[in-house]
Scaffold this active site. Structure first.
Site, PDB file in Angstrom:
ATOM      1  N   ARG A 189       0.981  -1.253  -0.134  1.00 28.54           N
ATOM      2  CA  ARG A 189       0.142  -0.044  -0.064  1.00 28.54           C
ATOM      3  C   ARG A 189       0.983   1.283   0.031  1.00 28.54           C
ATOM      4  O   ARG A 189       0.494   2.329  -0.520  1.00 28.54           O
ATOM      5  CB  ARG A 189      -0.953   0.058   1.398  1.00 28.54           C
ATOM      6  CG  ARG A 189      -2.172   1.295   1.350  1.00 28.54           C
ATOM      7  CD  ARG A 189      -3.218   0.973   1.917  1.00 28.54           C
ATOM      8  NE  ARG A 189      -4.252   0.125   1.670  1.00 28.54           N
ATOM      9  CZ  ARG A 189      -5.297   0.693   1.135  1.00 28.54           C
ATOM     10  NH1 ARG A 189      -5.537   1.932   0.869  1.00 28.54           N
ATOM     11  NH2 ARG A 189      -6.234  -0.060   0.855  1.00 28.54           N
ATOM     12  N   GLU A 219      -8.935   6.692   7.643  1.00 33.80           N
ATOM     13  CA  GLU A 219      -7.560   6.861   7.448  1.00 33.80           C
ATOM     14  C   GLU A 219      -6.950   8.124   7.057  1.00 33.80           C
ATOM     15  O   GLU A 219      -5.787   8.689   7.285  1.00 33.80           O
ATOM     16  CB  GLU A 219      -7.156   5.532   6.568  1.00 33.80           C
ATOM     17  CG  GLU A 219      -7.190   4.291   7.429  1.00 33.80           C
ATOM     18  CD  GLU A 219      -6.889   3.102   6.662  1.00 33.80           C
ATOM     19  OE1 GLU A 219      -6.234   2.198   7.179  1.00 33.80           O
ATOM     20  OE2 GLU A 219      -7.330   3.022   5.525  1.00 33.80           O
TER      21      GLU A 219
END
Length: 776
Positions: A321, A724
């Site tokens: 990621r 997030e």
């Protein structure tokens, strides 16, 4: 006589208080350590290694067993089936070490005592002899030792980077160090295991992933998944630290409970929790960027090396990621990046809010900053020059087309509302005349992909019951860690049935009610679970509509839902009356809902796909003042604008943005992990590890949601994820510090502050600027 429907509105897209808020403030919310314990409950405590890397020459536990209040001791020999709790099934994370330890604080045994204090004291009595081996605790040492990996790296590539560099007028080469972070959840890891008949066992846990606890306990005990039931009502914080890291504690409690046929609870001290559990990965990113005199990037190559710890855990997906976010909001004509998840003799690092994405974004922002200082421009100008387009220049390094780009509008909106340009000019003027105090201001964007990159995790289930009195029972596969997931799903269900939120009773996440769940992570908790709950509600509604049409002799199309009930033709029927009528006429009022995210796919071997359902955007502008004599600083003001689509609950979302920003700011400025030469983590308590305090909040703190935004994709209520993305925006504080430091050398040298940008690092940056100024 027709009854009148109540005059009220939907509970969706409005601010509704958190379902546990009053209980939490009053201290009445139950966590694992608050639950009533079964009679005779025993307590487990872990015995830990005191070497970073060593062979176990001998382990004498006689004194432990003989200690007052000790009922038994567990070692690897007591594991019924598999001595492993590796979340990715790499068989590299034993419950108890056997012949070798590979990190300081690795569990060697567990003491089971009549009281927690007895077990805790006895754990210190073990006599263990080691033969020490060389150890590595950071990225540089790991590379020097040969660069052993914990999992397969990833490469993303698009275009001809050599041609891109050839077309570039300038190059920016550098290295950025980004520190790790302790989760510091208020409730430590905890689990309570209660043995049942035959293979059965029930656990109360503090976990973001009850299904994984179920799988791990079944694996270690050697029983079917169906024999293990896991309950999770609420956590006192998680932030990713309870996605996989709770496995060990649940398994130890379960093994002890089945062995002794008694309930067993485990809760480590905060110091031991620090030593045992993994952190956010710290990264060292080496980069080479080609760009032209207008600031536009032509080529990017970078290697993202990460301290991963002693086992794979989630280091593969985390470092993946980081690469997925190496572009942040910027278009790279050519790009080649790769990950390097390195083995180290430290705790196995794990998920943390953002899951590697923030580290990828911060590296991108570092070379934007380098370009700006090299060209003598405002970094915001360089950002704007490189933003993704809408109809062109919109393909990511992983070959997904960006179809929902609103970053231009986000930046324009915040630039105006924060009065950024005028304040920047005022700061430039201030720095010219102020000799000791210097100011800085910076605005940074974020583009954050939403979905699990492991496609199979993008699914959720829910169970909804309507009772004959019109009350509603809701259970779904997500977990509540304070983020407001439960209240949002309750709002969705209440809106679907047209009733007040108070009619919906949320229950604990339970693997016996909703099976095969995904972790509550990747900012997807509401997207997935609310959709599953809505599916279940719609199934029940369809049956209720059919029943109402039959009873009131109208066509199904003439049955309309209104707030408080239905209207069948001209007759209004309250919801509770309809529920009773359905029960009396044997209409099923229960349904299991399911949802899987559409459109997404990912091929890791080729580095191509459409891994994200949509992108969430945001921006922050922060202003700071530093003392150039000491390096101390304060955050004067931060303005944050977050794109959450059409917010399901604005108050909850604003709270998430505020908390995420402060957590990100703390990570990048004050929170520092430090291992000594022996390989022991020394920042293992509040006394040595500094999280942000209330006094660290910016003096002026303005947070807004982009009220004009509606998710392009049909996510629940056209909302967007909020968990997030805001965390990344704390980097605006670091870049503002960089500007203040750079003013010492008249903004001609990029400060390149490593993170966390502590006062010591700020002072060292000031000294570098003074030397640079003296040499010109």
């Amino acid at each position: 006589m027709n009854k009148q429907s109540p005059i009220t509105t939907s509970p969706l897209h409005v601010s509704v208080k958190h379902d546990s808020a009053i209980k939490q403030v009053a201290g009445r919310a139950d966590y694992i350590d608050d639950l009533v314990e079964p009679e005779g409950t025993l307590h487990a405590y872990l015995g830990l290694s005191t070497k970073a890397h060593a062979d176990i020459a001998s382990m004498n536990l006689d004194a432990v067993r003989a200690a007052p209040g000790v009922v038994g001791v567990l070692t690897a020999e007591d594991i019924p089936a598999e001595n492993d709790v590796s979340s990715v099934h790499k068989h590299d994370e034993p419950v108890f070490a056997t012949t070798r330890v590979v990190t300081w604080g690795q569990p060697l045994f567990a003491v089971i005592g009549e009281t927690r204090e007895a077990a805790r004291r006895a754990a210190k009595l073990a006599k263990i002899e080691y033969r020490e081996l060389p150890h590595v605790t950071d990225v540089d040492a790991a590379v020097a030792a040969g660069g052993k990996l914990v999992t397969e790296p990833l490469k993303l590539e698009r275009g001809d980077v050599e041609a891109g560099f050839a077309a570039s007028q300038h190059r920016a080469r550098g290295r950025v160090r980004i520190g790790g972070q302790e989760h510091f959840y208020l409730e430590s890891q905890a689990a309570l295991a209660i043995p049942g008949e035959d293979d059965e066992i029930t656990l109360q846990v503090s976990s973001q992933h009850p299904t994984e606890i179920q799988v791990m306990v079944a694996q270690v005990l050697g029983v079917p998944h169906a024999a293990v039931t896991v309950n999770m009502r609420r956590m006192g914080g998680g932030f990713g630290g309870k996605e996989t890291q709770g496995n060990l504690f649940a398994v130890v409690a379960a093994v002890a409970a089945k062995k002794l046929n008694k309930a067993v609870k485990i809760r480590p001290d905060r110091d031991d929790d620090f030593q045992i559990t993994g952190k956010r990965h710290d990264f060292v990113v080496d980069y080479d960027v080609g760009y032209n005199s207008d600031g536009k990037i032509q080529a990017v190559t970078a290697t993202y090396a990460a301290r991963s710890g002693y086992s794979a855990d989630l280091s593969g997906p985390v470092t993946d990621r980081a690469l997925f976010h190496c572009d942040n909001a910027y278009w790279y004509p050519t790009v080649k990046v790769n990950s390097l998840p390195l083995f180290t003799n430290t705790v196995s690092n794990t998920a943390f809010r953002g899951f590697g994405g923030p580290q990828g974004i911060i590296a991108a922002e570092r070379w934007i900053e380098d370009i700006a200082y090299a060209l003598g421009k405002d970094p915001l100008e360089i950002r704007k020059a490189n933003f993704y387009g809408t109809d062109s220049n919109n393909v990511t390094p992983y070959h997904q087309v960006v179809e929902d780009n609103v970053i231009h509008r986000v930046i324009e909106d915040l630039e105006q509302s924060s009065d950024y340009q005028a304040r920047r000019q005022a700061i430039l003027a201030f720095n010219k005349t102020s000799k000791v105090l210097k100011k800085g201001i910076a605005m940074v964007p974020v583009k954050f992909g939403i979905s699990f990159t492991a496609t199979w995790h993008n699914q959720a289930g829910a169970l909804v019951h309507v009772y004959r009195d019109g009350s509603i029972h809701l259970s779904h596969g997500g977990t509540e860690m304070g983020q407001g997931l439960h209240i949002k799903v309750m709002q969705v269900v209440a809106d679907a049935f047209g009733v007040p939120v108070e009619r919906v009773q949320i229950t604990a996440s339970n693997t016996g009610k909703v099976p095969n769940t995904s972790a509550t992570a990747a900012s997807s908790g509401t997207d997935l679970n609310a959709m599953a709950a809505l599916d279940a509600a719609n199934q029940i509604k369809a049956r209720m509509i059919a029943h109402a049409a039959f009873i009131y002799e109208v066509e199904p199309k003439d049955v309309q839902w209104e707030f408080g009930g239905i209207r069948a033709g001209q007759q209004f029927v309250p919801f509770d009356e309809l529920a009773t009528s359905c029960w009396m006429n044997r209409v099923q009022l229960s349904a299991a809902g399911f949802y899987k995210t559409p459109k997404i796919h990912w091929d890791r071997t080729t580095g191509r796909g459409h891994p994200f359902y949509y992108f969430a955007y945001g921006a922050a502008a922060s202003e700071v003042t530093i003392d150039t004599l000491t390096g101390e600083y304060q955050v004067d003001r931060s303005d944050v604008l977050e794109d959450v689509g059409r917010s399901l609950n604005p108050a909850i979302d604003i709270g998430q943005v505020e908390g995420g920003f402060i957590q990100g700011m703390g990570w990048l400025t004050t929170e520092e992990l430090w291992w000594d030469q022996k390989g022991q983590l020394r920042t293992h308590a509040p006394s040595t590890y500094k999280i942000p305090l209330a006094s660290d909040v910016p003096r002026i703190f303005n947070v807004r949601l982009a009220e004009w935004s509606i998710n392009k994709e049909p996510a629940i209520g056209r909302s967007k994820a909020v968990g997030e993305p805001p965390l990344v925006l704390g980097y605006s504080v670091v870049e503002a510090l960089s500007m203040a430091v750079a003013s010492v050398a008249d903004y001609k040298v990029a400060p390149q502050l490593d993170m966390p940008a502590t006062p010591e690092r700020v002072l060292m940056g000031v000294e570098r600027m003074r030397r640079a100024r003296a040499s010109t």
